[in-house]
Design an enzyme around this catalytic site. Sequence first.
Site, PDB file in Angstrom:
ATOM      1  N   MET A  32       0.836  -1.202   0.000  1.00 44.33           N
ATOM      2  CA  MET A  32       0.000   0.000   0.000  1.00 44.33           C
ATOM      3  C   MET A  32       0.873   1.256   0.000  1.00 44.33           C
ATOM      4  SD  MET A  32      -3.407  -0.925   2.101  1.00 44.33           S
ATOM      5  CE  MET A  32      -2.756  -0.718   3.735  1.00 44.33           C
ATOM      6  N   HIS A  36       9.038   1.156   3.272  1.00 44.75           N
ATOM      7  CA  HIS A  36      10.129   1.145   4.248  1.00 44.75           C
ATOM      8  C   HIS A  36      10.939  -0.129   4.008  1.00 44.75           C
ATOM      9  CE1 HIS A  36       7.559  -1.747   6.227  1.00 44.75           C
ATOM     10  NE2 HIS A  36       6.592  -0.844   6.350  1.00 44.75           N
ATOM     11  N   HIS A  39       9.188  -3.485   3.308  1.00 47.48           N
ATOM     12  CA  HIS A  39       8.755  -3.707   1.927  1.00 47.48           C
ATOM     13  C   HIS A  39       9.957  -4.075   1.040  1.00 47.48           C
ATOM     14  CE1 HIS A  39       5.588  -0.700   3.296  1.00 47.48           C
ATOM     15  NE2 HIS A  39       4.849  -1.719   2.925  1.00 47.48           N
ATOM     16  N   GLY A 149       4.693 -10.265   3.855  1.00 46.81           N
ATOM     17  CA  GLY A 149       5.456 -10.193   5.095  1.00 46.81           C
ATOM     18  C   GLY A 149       4.846 -11.039   6.204  1.00 46.81           C
ATOM     19  N   GLU A 150       5.718 -11.648   7.004  1.00 45.46           N
ATOM     20  CA  GLU A 150       5.242 -12.385   8.180  1.00 45.46           C
ATOM     21  C   GLU A 150       4.690 -11.436   9.231  1.00 45.46           C
ATOM     22  OE1 GLU A 150       8.397 -14.851   9.622  1.00 45.46           O
ATOM     23  OE2 GLU A 150       8.174 -16.304   7.990  1.00 45.46           O
ATOM     24  N   ASP A 152       2.336  -9.462   8.935  1.00 40.13           N
ATOM     25  CA  ASP A 152       0.882  -9.627   8.842  1.00 40.13           C
ATOM     26  C   ASP A 152       0.597 -11.122   8.718  1.00 40.13           C
ATOM     27  OD1 ASP A 152      -0.060  -6.657   8.507  1.00 40.13           O
ATOM     28  OD2 ASP A 152       1.672  -6.879   7.218  1.00 40.13           O
ATOM     29  N   GLN A 155      -2.807 -12.341   7.569  1.00 41.83           N
ATOM     30  CA  GLN A 155      -2.969 -12.048   6.136  1.00 41.83           C
ATOM     31  C   GLN A 155      -2.223 -13.078   5.287  1.00 41.83           C
ATOM     32  OE1 GLN A 155      -2.743  -7.955   4.361  1.00 41.83           O
ATOM     33  NE2 GLN A 155      -0.659  -8.568   3.887  1.00 41.83           N
ATOM     34  N   ARG A 189       2.345   2.693   9.337  1.00 39.78           N
ATOM     35  CA  ARG A 189       1.558   3.380  10.365  1.00 39.78           C
ATOM     36  C   ARG A 189       2.432   3.943  11.489  1.00 39.78           C
ATOM     37  NH1 ARG A 189      -2.443  -0.590   8.809  1.00 39.78           N
ATOM     38  NH2 ARG A 189      -4.366   0.474   8.208  1.00 39.78           N
TER      39      ARG A 189
HETATM   40  P1  AMP Z   1       1.436  -2.872   3.509  1.00 42.85           P
HETATM   41  O1  AMP Z   1       1.995  -1.853   2.571  1.00 42.85           O
HETATM   42  O2  AMP Z   1       1.523  -2.469   4.952  1.00 42.85           O
HETATM   43  O3  AMP Z   1       0.095  -3.406   3.084  1.00 42.85           O
HETATM   44  O4  AMP Z   1       2.423  -4.115   3.424  1.00 42.85           O
HETATM   45  C1  AMP Z   1       2.736  -4.696   2.181  1.00 42.85           C
HETATM   46  C2  AMP Z   1       3.490  -5.967   2.417  1.00 42.85           C
HETATM   47  O5  AMP Z   1       4.691  -5.690   3.147  1.00 42.85           O
HETATM   48  C3  AMP Z   1       2.702  -6.977   3.251  1.00 42.85           C
HETATM   49  O6  AMP Z   1       2.927  -8.282   2.732  1.00 42.85           O
HETATM   50  C4  AMP Z   1       3.292  -6.806   4.622  1.00 42.85           C
HETATM   51  O7  AMP Z   1       3.184  -7.963   5.416  1.00 42.85           O
HETATM   52  C5  AMP Z   1       4.742  -6.514   4.285  1.00 42.85           C
HETATM   53  N1  AMP Z   1       5.398  -5.814   5.392  1.00 42.85           N
HETATM   54  C6  AMP Z   1       4.973  -4.703   6.026  1.00 42.85           C
HETATM   55  N2  AMP Z   1       5.794  -4.385   7.027  1.00 42.85           N
HETATM   56  C7  AMP Z   1       6.769  -5.330   7.043  1.00 42.85           C
HETATM   57  C8  AMP Z   1       7.936  -5.567   7.861  1.00 42.85           C
HETATM   58  N3  AMP Z   1       8.232  -4.764   8.864  1.00 42.85           N
HETATM   59  N4  AMP Z   1       8.693  -6.642   7.575  1.00 42.85           N
HETATM   60  C9  AMP Z   1       8.380  -7.475   6.554  1.00 42.85           C
HETATM   61  N5  AMP Z   1       7.314  -7.301   5.738  1.00 42.85           N
HETATM   62  C10 AMP Z   1       6.514  -6.248   5.989  1.00 42.85           C
END
Ligand code: AMP
Length: 283
Positions: A32, A36, A39, A149-150, A152, A155, A189
Amino acid sequence: MKPKILRKIADLRATIAGWRAAGERIGLVPTMGALHDGHLALVHASQAQCRRTVVSIFVNPTQFGPNSDFDRYPRDLAGDVAMLAPLGVDAVFAPEAAEMYPPGFASTVTVADLTEGLCGPHRPGHFAGVATVVSKLLNQVMPDSAYFGEKDWQQLQVVRRLVRDLDIAVAIVGVPTVRESDGLAMSSRNLHLTTDERAQAATLHRVLELAARDLAGGAKSGDVIARGKAALRDAGFDPIDYLEVVDAESLRPVPQAVGNARVAVAAWLGRTRLIDNLPVSPR
Ligand code: AMP
């Protein structure tokens, strides 16, 4: 090299068709945005296995509840592209909401069972939104592998299940959580946290570490949960949506960590909801 920025599904498909015709392996990293290092770890995992990597950046409205943080979710496409450029990501797919959900859109993917616990009851409709948008992205890109990512964990299990149930020909790859130096899981967040909240936020990880250690030593889930919740309250987390010990695959609560267990938490600091989880390795 700057990645190709694609806004339309047709352009995405045309770009991918060329790679596919050349027999190149394709990886998808759904995000989304507000990228960081967490990602970027997914991008690296994809690039280690695939000749081409597509990063999707889409703040998916259907996975946010009516009173959630959709409007204030951080958005920075230019900054995201600047982070991806040095990595040699091939394409960024950043559709408008109307491209993903045109007038008349009427289909939803729901995954039962796995979504009944943990974040499910606290975020009604969230996992249906996730399952639907992930299904769409997988059909749009038709990647060989997709990276999640683990962090989530629920998810990740939901996506694994939907791919299995719907016979989608893709390998789902889970990537370990990337953390700040104090242990806080990286998250878009985290940008919302005040200085004081940011200082307290690492307690979430510390509580999980202690819980995982005690569980691995044979402690009962109920005792570990009670201690952990007290520590979270002391650090200012309120409310605590859940702190649970679950089987890592079924996500059902377990009274004690035998086998493959996971301790998972969701709790609020001020206006920001944080989630995290850790594996438990029994003796
Ligand atoms: P998001 O943009 O938050 O929807 O996350 C996109 C993808 O990045 C999802 O598969 C998340 O699980 C993964 N992700 C988010 N934060 C982390 C993190 N700190 N470490 C590893 N993967 C992450």
